[in-house]
Write a protein that holds these residues in place. Structure first.
Motif, PDB file in Angstrom:
ATOM      1  N   ASP A  52       0.813  -1.215   0.000  1.00  0.00           N
ATOM      2  CA  ASP A  52       0.000   0.000   0.000  1.00  0.00           C
ATOM      3  C   ASP A  52       0.851   1.270   0.000  1.00  0.00           C
ATOM      4  O   ASP A  52       0.328   2.380   0.133  1.00  0.00           O
ATOM      5  CB  ASP A  52      -0.958   0.011   1.194  1.00  0.00           C
ATOM      6  N   SER A  53       2.176   1.122  -0.140  1.00  0.00           N
ATOM      7  CA  SER A  53       3.070   2.271  -0.211  1.00  0.00           C
ATOM      8  C   SER A  53       3.107   2.809  -1.643  1.00  0.00           C
ATOM      9  O   SER A  53       3.039   2.036  -2.605  1.00  0.00           O
ATOM     10  CB  SER A  53       4.482   1.860   0.218  1.00  0.00           C
TER      11      SER A  53
ATOM     12  N   ASP B 286       1.671  -9.016   1.997  1.00  0.00           N
ATOM     13  CA  ASP B 286       1.568  -7.602   2.340  1.00  0.00           C
ATOM     14  C   ASP B 286       2.705  -6.761   1.769  1.00  0.00           C
ATOM     15  O   ASP B 286       2.770  -5.557   2.008  1.00  0.00           O
ATOM     16  CB  ASP B 286       1.544  -7.431   3.859  1.00  0.00           C
ATOM     17  N   SER B 287       3.618  -7.396   1.028  1.00  0.00           N
ATOM     18  CA  SER B 287       4.804  -6.695   0.551  1.00  0.00           C
ATOM     19  C   SER B 287       5.071  -6.975  -0.927  1.00  0.00           C
ATOM     20  O   SER B 287       4.574  -7.951  -1.489  1.00  0.00           O
ATOM     21  CB  SER B 287       6.039  -7.102   1.365  1.00  0.00           C
ATOM     22  N   GLU B 288       5.875  -6.103  -1.504  1.00  0.00           N
ATOM     23  CA  GLU B 288       6.449  -6.340  -2.818  1.00  0.00           C
ATOM     24  C   GLU B 288       7.936  -6.027  -2.726  1.00  0.00           C
ATOM     25  O   GLU B 288       8.404  -5.468  -1.724  1.00  0.00           O
ATOM     26  CB  GLU B 288       5.779  -5.478  -3.890  1.00  0.00           C
TER      27      GLU B 288
ATOM     28  N   ASP C  71      13.992   6.308  -2.229  1.00  0.00           N
ATOM     29  CA  ASP C  71      12.968   6.194  -1.193  1.00  0.00           C
ATOM     30  C   ASP C  71      11.772   7.126  -1.446  1.00  0.00           C
ATOM     31  O   ASP C  71      11.718   8.249  -0.956  1.00  0.00           O
ATOM     32  CB  ASP C  71      13.553   6.464   0.198  1.00  0.00           C
ATOM     33  N   PHE C  72      10.809   6.603  -2.178  1.00  0.00           N
ATOM     34  CA  PHE C  72       9.609   7.364  -2.502  1.00  0.00           C
ATOM     35  C   PHE C  72       8.420   6.915  -1.654  1.00  0.00           C
ATOM     36  O   PHE C  72       7.270   7.018  -2.070  1.00  0.00           O
ATOM     37  CB  PHE C  72       9.308   7.223  -3.996  1.00  0.00           C
ATOM     38  N   GLY C  73       8.715   6.438  -0.451  1.00  0.00           N
ATOM     39  CA  GLY C  73       7.674   5.931   0.429  1.00  0.00           C
ATOM     40  C   GLY C  73       6.702   6.979   0.936  1.00  0.00           C
ATOM     41  O   GLY C  73       5.581   6.649   1.346  1.00  0.00           O
ATOM     42  N   LEU C  74       7.121   8.246   0.950  1.00  0.00           N
ATOM     43  CA  LEU C  74       6.238   9.332   1.378  1.00  0.00           C
ATOM     44  C   LEU C  74       5.783  10.193   0.197  1.00  0.00           C
ATOM     45  O   LEU C  74       5.048  11.171   0.384  1.00  0.00           O
ATOM     46  CB  LEU C  74       6.954  10.232   2.400  1.00  0.00           C
TER      47      LEU C  74
END
Length: 361
Positions: free
Chosen positions: A62-63, A99-101, A195-198
């Motif tokens: 979902d990130s 829940d991950s990729e 890091d494009f998590g946000l």
């Protein structure tokens, strides 16, 4: 799972691993398989097809990270040399971790590792990060965490024999120390945004480009809020400017020419900050008239003693004399472009317009 996908883990992380120092008199520190990963979501591996060391990152499904990083590193976008997004080599999921990729990227180092040698190296870092910011914003993407830990260096040209992914001062075997080539002694090095998590991506049709949230490395951003919407593009300006101010300018005493740029980018009122393009133009104005020798001069530690400062300045002066002698004799110095780096042919927002021709400045 990773082996089937084409990636081989280091011995420590393979099934059935037994410590190589068991039943020996060898201390574990001398064994490569004693090196653990720093973050449990990030693992180094060897790409079986070509032997290249890569980084595999586990990302929540979902990130926004996977989608935005892949969008920015698409083949057509990577053709634009202004794009400094980390390339995504592979992206996949596995039923065992629903829940991950996983995303696969090149092995990089922090932008500040190894330490800088001369002023032009830092100038080139600033140029590339602003260039990357302009491009990213043109694509409608705001990073929202564009700070120190997310600005990386492809150091492979500096370490021809490679370096260990977890112990970067050692070679890939984990036994021998590495010797690096200085950035300024190479034709170029490239910096990447990770890091494009946000991050958030807006479509051209989006009229409102505001967000909420307080998650960030840099807790000094004044407008962060869980309730009051703010402009995420101006957050990028602040965090990058604060990186210049706190990590670069504060660490070296001869970068004062960058201070006005950093101060403009870190204004408390987001409306008073420059856009990415405007910041790039401020940067160009700050450096275009600097004499070449100042760019080639060593970076000064503000804590230098008088004796160490005199010795280091003498070494820098000797290098400058040798440079001028080679210039006078017409000896090619194309392998050390950053030593005579110039802004004369750099135009913001114009891909392919950064000159590769060395000038004295």
């Amino acid at each position: 799972m990773l082996q089937e996908r084409g990636y081989r883990l280091r011995p420590r992380y393979r099934p059935g691993w037994k410590p190589s120092w068991t039943d020996t008199d060898i201390h574990p520190v001398y064994c490569e398989d004693s090196f653990t990963i720093i973050h449990w979501k990030i693992l180094d591996a060897t790409r079986i097809s070509d032997g290249k060391t890569v980084i595999i990152k586990r990302v929540p499904v979902d990130s926004p990270e996977g989608d935005i990083a892949q969008f920015l590193s698409s083949p057509e976008r990577l053709l634009d040399e202004r794009n400094h997004t980390v390339p995504i080599f592979d992206r996949f999921r596995d039923d065992s971790v629903p829940d991950s990729e996983f995303i696969v990227m090149p092995l990089l180092r922090l932008a500040t590792d190894p330490p800088f040698a001369v002023v032009s190296e830092i100038v080139e870092l600033v140029r590339q990060t602003l260039e990357g910011l302009v491009y990213m914003h043109e694509q409608g993407v705001a990073h929202r965490d564009f700070s120190w830990l997310n600005i990386m260096l492809d150091a492979s040209p500096m370490y021809p024999t490679g370096f260990h992914a977890q112990m970067k001062f050692l070679d890939p075997t984990g036994i021998h120390s590495v010797r690096e080539t200085r950035r300024c002694d190479l034709n170029t090095v490239k910096y990447y945004i990770v890091d494009f998590g946000l991050s958030v991506r807006f479509e051209e049709s989006d009229m409102v480009r505001l967000v909420t949230g307080v998650a960030a490395q840099d807790r000094n951003v004044p407008e962060l809020s869980t309730s009051t919407p703010y402009d995420p593009f101006m957050v990028d300006i602040f965090t990058l400017g604060n990186f210049y101010l706190e990590t670069l300018i504060a660490s070296y005493s001869n970068l004062n020419f960058l201070t006005p740029l950093a101060i403009a980018m870190t204004k408390r009122d987001p409306k008073e900050r420059p856009t990415a393009v405007e910041a790039s133009n401020l940067f160009k104005d700050a450096v275009e008239n600097l004499p070449g020798y100042k760019l080639r001069w060593r970076v000064r530690d503000p804590d230098d003693t008088v004796i160490s400062s005199v010795i280091s300045d003498a070494q820098s002066a000797l290098r400058e004399i040798m440079y001028q002698i080679k210039l006078f004799l017409g000896v090619s110095q194309s392998n050390s472009q950053l030593l005579h780096w110039s802004m004369s042919d750099y135009s913001v927002g114009n891909p392919g317009n950064h000159s590769s021709n060395p000038t004295d400045g």
